[in-house]
Design a protein around this motif. Structure first.
Motif, PDB file in Angstrom:
ATOM      1  N   UNK A  49       0.982  -1.212  -0.087  1.00 49.84           N
ATOM      2  CA  UNK A  49       0.230  -0.068   0.081  1.00 49.84           C
ATOM      3  C   UNK A  49       0.862   1.416   0.077  1.00 49.84           C
ATOM      4  N   UNK A  50       1.744   1.339   0.833  1.00 46.52           N
ATOM      5  CA  UNK A  50       2.721   2.523   0.844  1.00 46.52           C
ATOM      6  C   UNK A  50       3.609   2.573  -0.357  1.00 46.52           C
ATOM      7  N   UNK A  51       3.935   1.495  -1.157  1.00 47.05           N
ATOM      8  CA  UNK A  51       4.541   1.663  -2.478  1.00 47.05           C
ATOM      9  C   UNK A  51       3.531   2.199  -3.471  1.00 47.05           C
ATOM     10  N   UNK A  52       2.392   1.684  -3.471  1.00 50.05           N
ATOM     11  CA  UNK A  52       1.608   2.173  -4.468  1.00 50.05           C
ATOM     12  C   UNK A  52       1.329   3.779  -4.357  1.00 50.05           C
ATOM     13  N   UNK A  53       1.836   4.400  -3.349  1.00 55.65           N
ATOM     14  CA  UNK A  53       1.483   5.795  -3.047  1.00 55.65           C
ATOM     15  C   UNK A  53       2.889   6.682  -3.537  1.00 55.65           C
ATOM     16  N   UNK A  54       3.766   5.947  -3.779  1.00 54.18           N
ATOM     17  CA  UNK A  54       5.123   6.479  -4.065  1.00 54.18           C
ATOM     18  C   UNK A  54       5.443   6.520  -5.808  1.00 54.18           C
ATOM     19  N   UNK A  55       6.398   7.455  -5.980  1.00 55.82           N
ATOM     20  CA  UNK A  55       6.800   7.555  -7.295  1.00 55.82           C
ATOM     21  C   UNK A  55       7.727   6.211  -7.564  1.00 55.82           C
ATOM     22  N   UNK A  56       7.856   6.093  -8.754  1.00 58.68           N
ATOM     23  CA  UNK A  56       8.524   4.948  -9.487  1.00 58.68           C
ATOM     24  C   UNK A  56       9.997   4.766  -8.867  1.00 58.68           C
ATOM     25  N   UNK A  57      10.693   5.933  -8.862  1.00 57.27           N
ATOM     26  CA  UNK A  57      11.952   5.894  -8.472  1.00 57.27           C
ATOM     27  C   UNK A  57      12.189   5.882  -6.824  1.00 57.27           C
TER      28      UNK A  57
END
Length: 277
Positions: A32-40
């Motif tokens: 869930x946290x990674x889904x809210x972040x930029x790809x980099x």
């Protein structure tokens, strides 16, 4: 004194359960946290533990690349129709196997059970040829029809209905109810917890199905969500991990909603099975 002395003994168990819970929830929280972040930012070290502000951008990328709303609609339609149809077939077949005496019943049920040991992959080629001969490839029918007869669901319903007293059904028949009225007014209310638990398992299996949709569907407009997400994988340099993780996180929402709606009956069914006997 006994209560106070029992409390310290429970701490090791509490710590173990907390650790198991953390191991179970940790990967989902990271998703869930990674889904809210930029790809980099996804692969930064140390990893980011707080949500970012790129969820909307990731969902926009999904909509632009795979038509997110369309593929989610396809998945919901296929999983919903397949689950409803499989529940009806399992209820009717389980009722027939459990409450009717007819010639060949034991042999037919044994043949049904024998299909449980057949790997799903073995049936892909015959199923593909069958759908191709019917002209159903790349259609909703090709997705829904093969999942209507689920041997495990029929077996589960037969076992559950075997424990229902025949006197209850005979009383409804004496009052003039036909078999379908008995099934709807007597059997379904009693079997509601079992049906709720079974619907969760059936929906989960249909929603996450990947291999058969990948084979049977040819046009991107017919893709379900797992197949559409798989098309986003490229080489390491051009894979949009933020969009993929956002789509993966989104794919968990229907299961959560379904479980929240049916959790009371689902737990009742589990407890009934655990305390039976």
């Amino acid at each position: 004194m006994s209560t106070r002395s029992a409390r310290p003994r429970g701490w090791p168990l509490t710590l173990v359960l907390a650790g198991v819970t953390g191991l179970s929830v940790g990967p989902f929280y990271w998703l869930v946290v990674s889904a809210t972040q930029k790809d980099g930012d996804i692969f930064d070290w140390p990893p980011r533990l707080l949500p970012g502000g790129s969820l909307g951008d990731n969902l926009d990328h999904l909509q632009a690349k795979i038509g997110l709303l369309r593929v989610v609609g396809n998945s919901l339609l296929v999983a919903g129709l397949q689950t409803a149809g499989a529940l009806v077939v399992a209820l009717l077949a389980g009722y027939a196997f459990a409450k009717f005496r007819f010639r060949g019943r034991t042999v037919l049920f044994a043949l049904l059970l024998s299909t449980l040991v057949v790997p799903e992959q073995v049936m892909l080629v015959p199923l593909f040829k069958m759908m191709m001969s019917f002209g159903l490839l790349d259609s909703y029918q090709a997705m829904v029809l093969p999942g209507l007869c689920v041997p495990f669901a029929i077996f589960l319903m037969r076992q559950a209905l075997s424990g229902m007293p025949d006197e209850l059904l005979d009383a409804a028949r004496v009052d003039g109810a036909g078999e379908f009225r008995v099934l709807w007014s007597v059997v379904v209310p009693v079997m509601r917890p079992v049906l709720a638990a079974l619907s969760i398992f059936l929906f989960l299996g249909s929603w996450n199905q990947f291999v058969w949709p990948l084979i049977a569907l040819r046009s991107p407009e017919m893709h379900t969500l797992p197949v559409a997400l798989a098309t986003l994988h490229g080489n390491e340099s051009n894979t949009d991990y933020g969009a993929i993780l956002a789509g993966t996180a989104l794919s968990t929402l229907p299961m959560m909603v379904l479980f929240l709606v049916l959790q009371r009956q689902f737990i009742s069914g589990l407890l009934a099975g655990a305390t039976k006997g």
